[in-house]
Design a protein around this motif. Structure first.
Motif, PDB file in Angstrom:
ATOM      1  N   ILE A  52       1.064  -1.250   0.185  1.00 17.15           N
ATOM      2  CA  ILE A  52      -0.006   0.083   0.029  1.00 17.15           C
ATOM      3  C   ILE A  52       0.888   1.124   0.014  1.00 17.15           C
ATOM      4  O   ILE A  52       1.911   1.350   0.760  1.00 17.15           O
ATOM      5  N   ALA A  89      -0.714   3.557  -4.351  1.00 13.14           N
ATOM      6  CA  ALA A  89      -1.623   2.252  -4.523  1.00 13.14           C
ATOM      7  C   ALA A  89      -2.412   1.964  -3.210  1.00 13.14           C
ATOM      8  O   ALA A  89      -1.866   2.180  -1.834  1.00 13.14           O
ATOM      9  N   SER A  91      -5.577  -0.847  -1.074  1.00 12.80           N
ATOM     10  CA  SER A  91      -6.025  -2.254  -1.526  1.00 12.80           C
ATOM     11  C   SER A  91      -7.189  -2.232  -2.508  1.00 12.80           C
ATOM     12  O   SER A  91      -7.346  -3.407  -3.214  1.00 12.80           O
ATOM     13  N   ASP A  93      -7.017  -1.099  -5.509  1.00 10.31           N
ATOM     14  CA  ASP A  93      -6.352  -1.170  -6.817  1.00 10.31           C
ATOM     15  C   ASP A  93      -6.013  -2.836  -7.149  1.00 10.31           C
ATOM     16  O   ASP A  93      -5.489  -2.796  -8.055  1.00 10.31           O
ATOM     17  N   SER A  94      -6.315  -3.375  -6.146  1.00 11.77           N
ATOM     18  CA  SER A  94      -5.904  -4.933  -6.306  1.00 11.77           C
ATOM     19  C   SER A  94      -7.098  -5.278  -7.499  1.00 11.77           C
ATOM     20  O   SER A  94      -8.181  -4.852  -7.454  1.00 11.77           O
ATOM     21  N   VAL A 114      -2.245  -5.398  -4.187  1.00  8.60           N
ATOM     22  CA  VAL A 114      -1.711  -4.363  -3.158  1.00  8.60           C
ATOM     23  C   VAL A 114      -1.974  -4.819  -1.686  1.00  8.60           C
ATOM     24  O   VAL A 114      -3.203  -4.984  -1.365  1.00  8.60           O
TER      25      VAL A 114
END
Length: 289
Positions: A52, A89, A91, A93-94, A114
């Motif tokens: 992150i 980034a 989470s 963006d995962s 992420v």
């Protein structure tokens, strides 16, 4: 093409029939021989797991370069640029990413994770047979770490005190890796992270790039073609199915009409898609997007 991907219509400012004398035209065989280069997504830095707060740039690679691009995360449209950049980034963006171009279609899906854990084991996005690779046992910026231990198939293979990266030769690769790190906070904690190494299929992913990086050159100029593959692969260059060179790159100096033809990079692990090189002798020729 899924329902989220754009329909093919008159978009992107493509022009046909433009007259360009004294030009070398590199065009794909789309619409002529039925071939098209499928896009390939790459990451910078080349890790499929990040912390992150880190920054990552995704690039949609396709030959010849497209006039426009479409990016999707979990099948939701997110961007129309060649590069998709995540600056900080989170989470959210995962997910599963892919890109689409009008000529190449849709790339393979790649997954970005992420992670908020104090230790993650980072591996490259793609691992091809014959590649040497790096693994990084990583902690968030500012962490105080006293020791890093790498394990392969549950066996200790390296203990590091000042470095977090392990260099591995293809001949030494194992199926599963893990690392442990002692991270100092108010007290010392040992954290363990894992990853699995699996080889990427080469079909449709062997790319050829050109220097200079555009598809129109003046007659007499030089052009260098580069085939992208593994460290220990063999490379051959074919013109009209005839061997013309060996090696990772092929340079044409002062291109002439005789250099026109259908080219392909042949490797020990597969071939690139064919593409056409046309060298003008001064007569106008048509440009294709």
């Amino acid at each position: 093409m899924t329902s989220t991907e754009p329909a093919l219509c008159n978009m992107g400012g493509a022009m046909y029939g433009l007259q360009l004398p004294f030009q070398i035209i590199l065009i794909s065989l789309i619409g002529q021989l039925g071939f098209s280069a499928r896009p390939v997504v790459t990451f910078i830095p080349n890790w499929k797991k990040i912390h992150i707060g880190q920054t990552i740039t995704m690039t949609c690679n396709v030959e010849p370069p497209a006039s426009f691009y479409h990016w999707y995360r979990n099948n939701n449209w997110i961007s129309t640029e060649k590069n998709y950049v995540i600056v900080f980034a989170r989470s959210g963006d995962s997910g599963d990413y892919k890109c689409w171009t009008r000529t190449g279609g849709t790339s393979e899906i790649v997954t970005l994770s992420v992670i908020s854990d104090p230790v993650i084991l980072q591996a490259p996005l793609y691992v091809y047979e014959g590649d040497n690779i790096s693994l990084r046992c990583s902690s968030p910026s500012g962490s105080v770490v006293t020791q890093t231990i790498f394990y392969g198939n549950n066996q200790t293979i390296s203990k590091l005190t000042t470095n977090d990266t392990l260099q591995l030769k293809y001949t030494d690769l194992k199926a599963t890796y893990s690392c442990s790190r002692q991270v100092l906070t108010t007290i010392a904690h040992i954290y363990i992270a894992e990853t699995t190494i699996s080889f990427t299929e080469n079909a449709g992913t062997i790319q050829v790039t050109f220097t200079p990086d555009w598809n129109k050159l003046l007659t007499g100029d030089n052009i260098t073609m580069t085939c992208h593959g593994g460290n220990y692969w063999t490379y051959q260059w074919l013109q009209n199915d005839t061997l013309v060179a060996e090696g990772l790159t092929y340079t044409i100096t002062s291109a002439q009409v005789g250099h026109s033809g259908i080219y392909q990079c042949r490797t020990s692990h597969g071939d690139s898609l064919p593409f056409r090189l046309e060298v003008s002798n001064g007569e106008p020729i048509s440009s294709f997007p």
